[in-house]
Design a protein around this motif. Structure first.
Motif, PDB file in Angstrom:
ATOM      1  N   ALA A 173       0.843  -1.194   0.000  1.00 29.72           N
ATOM      2  CA  ALA A 173       0.000   0.000   0.000  1.00 29.72           C
ATOM      3  C   ALA A 173       0.875   1.239   0.000  1.00 29.72           C
ATOM      4  O   ALA A 173       1.983   1.229   0.543  1.00 29.72           O
ATOM      5  CB  ALA A 173      -0.902   0.007   1.233  1.00 29.72           C
ATOM      6  N   SER A 174       0.386   2.289  -0.615  1.00 28.79           N
ATOM      7  CA  SER A 174       1.100   3.562  -0.591  1.00 28.79           C
ATOM      8  C   SER A 174       0.978   4.189   0.788  1.00 28.79           C
ATOM      9  O   SER A 174      -0.066   4.095   1.441  1.00 28.79           O
ATOM     10  CB  SER A 174       0.524   4.504  -1.641  1.00 28.79           C
ATOM     11  N   SER A 175       2.043   4.843   1.226  1.00 25.93           N
ATOM     12  CA  SER A 175       2.032   5.516   2.532  1.00 25.93           C
ATOM     13  C   SER A 175       1.489   6.941   2.452  1.00 25.93           C
ATOM     14  O   SER A 175       1.313   7.593   3.482  1.00 25.93           O
ATOM     15  CB  SER A 175       3.446   5.554   3.110  1.00 25.93           C
ATOM     16  N   ILE A 176       1.217   7.415   1.237  1.00 25.69           N
ATOM     17  CA  ILE A 176       0.779   8.805   1.055  1.00 25.69           C
ATOM     18  C   ILE A 176      -0.534   9.049   1.793  1.00 25.69           C
ATOM     19  O   ILE A 176      -1.524   8.341   1.599  1.00 25.69           O
ATOM     20  CB  ILE A 176       0.606   9.127  -0.447  1.00 25.69           C
ATOM     21  N   GLY A 177      -0.512  10.030   2.668  1.00 30.02           N
ATOM     22  CA  GLY A 177      -1.706  10.404   3.417  1.00 30.02           C
ATOM     23  C   GLY A 177      -2.031   9.511   4.590  1.00 30.02           C
ATOM     24  O   GLY A 177      -3.060   9.708   5.244  1.00 30.02           O
ATOM     25  N   MET A 178      -1.177   8.556   4.893  1.00 27.29           N
ATOM     26  CA  MET A 178      -1.451   7.621   5.987  1.00 27.29           C
ATOM     27  C   MET A 178      -0.622   7.955   7.220  1.00 27.29           C
ATOM     28  O   MET A 178       0.534   8.371   7.116  1.00 27.29           O
ATOM     29  CB  MET A 178      -1.145   6.183   5.564  1.00 27.29           C
ATOM     30  N   LYS A 179      -1.216   7.759   8.395  1.00 27.17           N
ATOM     31  CA  LYS A 179      -0.474   7.866   9.636  1.00 27.17           C
ATOM     32  C   LYS A 179       0.361   6.602   9.822  1.00 27.17           C
ATOM     33  O   LYS A 179       0.028   5.541   9.308  1.00 27.17           O
ATOM     34  CB  LYS A 179      -1.437   8.047  10.812  1.00 27.17           C
ATOM     35  N   GLU A 180       1.444   6.727  10.596  1.00 26.69           N
ATOM     36  CA  GLU A 180       2.347   5.597  10.733  1.00 26.69           C
ATOM     37  C   GLU A 180       1.652   4.365  11.315  1.00 26.69           C
ATOM     38  O   GLU A 180       1.897   3.237  10.877  1.00 26.69           O
ATOM     39  CB  GLU A 180       3.551   5.973  11.606  1.00 26.69           C
ATOM     40  N   LYS A 181       0.775   4.567  12.274  1.00 26.27           N
ATOM     41  CA  LYS A 181       0.082   3.434  12.888  1.00 26.27           C
ATOM     42  C   LYS A 181      -0.714   2.656  11.844  1.00 26.27           C
ATOM     43  O   LYS A 181      -0.697   1.423  11.825  1.00 26.27           O
ATOM     44  CB  LYS A 181      -0.842   3.927  14.000  1.00 26.27           C
ATOM     45  N   ASP A 182      -1.417   3.378  10.974  1.00 29.58           N
ATOM     46  CA  ASP A 182      -2.239   2.727   9.955  1.00 29.58           C
ATOM     47  C   ASP A 182      -1.375   2.058   8.898  1.00 29.58           C
ATOM     48  O   ASP A 182      -1.663   0.939   8.458  1.00 29.58           O
ATOM     49  CB  ASP A 182      -3.172   3.748   9.301  1.00 29.58           C
ATOM     50  N   TYR A 183      -0.319   2.742   8.493  1.00 29.91           N
ATOM     51  CA  TYR A 183       0.571   2.161   7.480  1.00 29.91           C
ATOM     52  C   TYR A 183       1.274   0.921   8.030  1.00 29.91           C
ATOM     53  O   TYR A 183       1.440  -0.073   7.319  1.00 29.91           O
ATOM     54  CB  TYR A 183       1.595   3.205   7.030  1.00 29.91           C
ATOM     55  N   HIS A 184       1.657   0.975   9.284  1.00 31.47           N
ATOM     56  CA  HIS A 184       2.295  -0.169   9.940  1.00 31.47           C
ATOM     57  C   HIS A 184       1.339  -1.371   9.942  1.00 31.47           C
ATOM     58  O   HIS A 184       1.753  -2.516   9.716  1.00 31.47           O
ATOM     59  CB  HIS A 184       2.679   0.207  11.368  1.00 31.47           C
ATOM     60  N   HIS A 185       0.062  -1.100  10.162  1.00 30.02           N
ATOM     61  CA  HIS A 185      -0.921  -2.185  10.236  1.00 30.02           C
ATOM     62  C   HIS A 185      -1.085  -2.882   8.884  1.00 30.02           C
ATOM     63  O   HIS A 185      -1.080  -4.115   8.799  1.00 30.02           O
ATOM     64  CB  HIS A 185      -2.256  -1.637  10.717  1.00 30.02           C
ATOM     65  N   VAL A 186      -1.221  -2.082   7.807  1.00 29.15           N
ATOM     66  CA  VAL A 186      -1.482  -2.679   6.496  1.00 29.15           C
ATOM     67  C   VAL A 186      -0.200  -3.154   5.809  1.00 29.15           C
ATOM     68  O   VAL A 186      -0.279  -3.856   4.795  1.00 29.15           O
ATOM     69  CB  VAL A 186      -2.238  -1.701   5.568  1.00 29.15           C
ATOM     70  N   THR A 187       0.940  -2.775   6.346  1.00 29.94           N
ATOM     71  CA  THR A 187       2.210  -3.200   5.752  1.00 29.94           C
ATOM     72  C   THR A 187       2.874  -4.261   6.613  1.00 29.94           C
ATOM     73  O   THR A 187       2.974  -5.423   6.232  1.00 29.94           O
ATOM     74  CB  THR A 187       3.154  -1.999   5.560  1.00 29.94           C
ATOM     75  N   TYR A 188       3.299  -3.895   7.801  1.00 23.62           N
ATOM     76  CA  TYR A 188       4.011  -4.843   8.671  1.00 23.62           C
ATOM     77  C   TYR A 188       3.082  -5.948   9.188  1.00 23.62           C
ATOM     78  O   TYR A 188       3.367  -7.136   9.014  1.00 23.62           O
ATOM     79  CB  TYR A 188       4.635  -4.102   9.848  1.00 23.62           C
TER      80      TYR A 188
END
Length: 221
Positions: free
Chosen positions: A76-91
């Protein structure tokens, strides 16, 4: 060596490109696509599982057995995402599925599409790079036969595929120029697919593959 591969992200540009090379390669005898929506392909050696929730794979867990490669192209692109949300859908998402695959297939080679600039220290300024770095580091700790972290840069799209990102469509004609000016930062999507197949067959000297490593592997067979 005959390869039985699982591919995620086949409805995206990179995953579709890798799928394309797998279907063409005679050493790949079976491909299983796992996705939230259909990739829209039919082929004699292709199977597909449509599964809406990658955080709960219990219903399809047994169908993930018997494979010796996974080409994990989901992202997923990280653009516009908070770290917590990006961490969830990535890590979180990647580690959940990878842990199941490692348990089900101890002889598996796992290839993860990360990106050029990923931060292995996990402490840099770029949020996406930290998260990708943590994902890479923890994937390499799982009980796979081998795990390789792919860090492609700009990729020339494969002609004729349907999921080419707009930016790549507009800039694709500049690939020869980029190749001369930035030889360590550009490859073709075809080379990424070839490299994944080759690293499954023959391994590689290090687990983190930068663009130059991807190109070397792609042409090593």
């Amino acid at each position: 060596m005959k390869i039985k591969a699982i591919i995620t992200g086949a409805s995206g540009m990179v995953g579709e490109g890798v799928l394309h090379e797998c279907l063409l390669n005679p050493d790949v005898e079976e491909v299983l696509i796992v996705g939230r929506r259909t990739a829209g392909y039919t082929h004699p050696k292709l199977k597909e599982i449509i599964h809406p929730d990658f955080f709960d794979l219990s219903a399809i867990k047994d169908q993930l057995k018997g494979y010796n490669a996974c080409y994990f192209c989901l992202g997923a692109s990280s653009i516009g995402m908070k770290e917590k949300d990006y961490h969830h859908v990535t890590y979180d998402l990647t580690m959940h599925m990878a842990s199941i695959l490692a348990d089900q297939n101890p002889g598996m080679t796992f290839c993860y599409v990360s990106g050029a600039g990923t931060d292995s220290t996990e402490h840099g300024k770029m949020m996406w790079a930290r998260v990708k770095g943590q994902t890479e580091n923890d994937l390499m700790r799982l009980s796979f036969k081998a795990a390789y972290m792919f860090r492609p840069g700009f990729m020339r799209p494969t002609k004729g595929l349907k999921n080419i990102l707009k930016g790549y469509k507009f800039l694709g004609w500049l690939y020869p120029v980029f190749k001369v000016l930035f030889p360590g930062r550009v490859s073709t999507l075809q080379e990424v697919g070839w490299a994944m197949i080759n690293v499954t067959r023959q391994g590689y000297e290090k687990p983190v593959l930068e663009v130059k490593d991807i190109i070397k592997l792609a042409h090593s067979a």
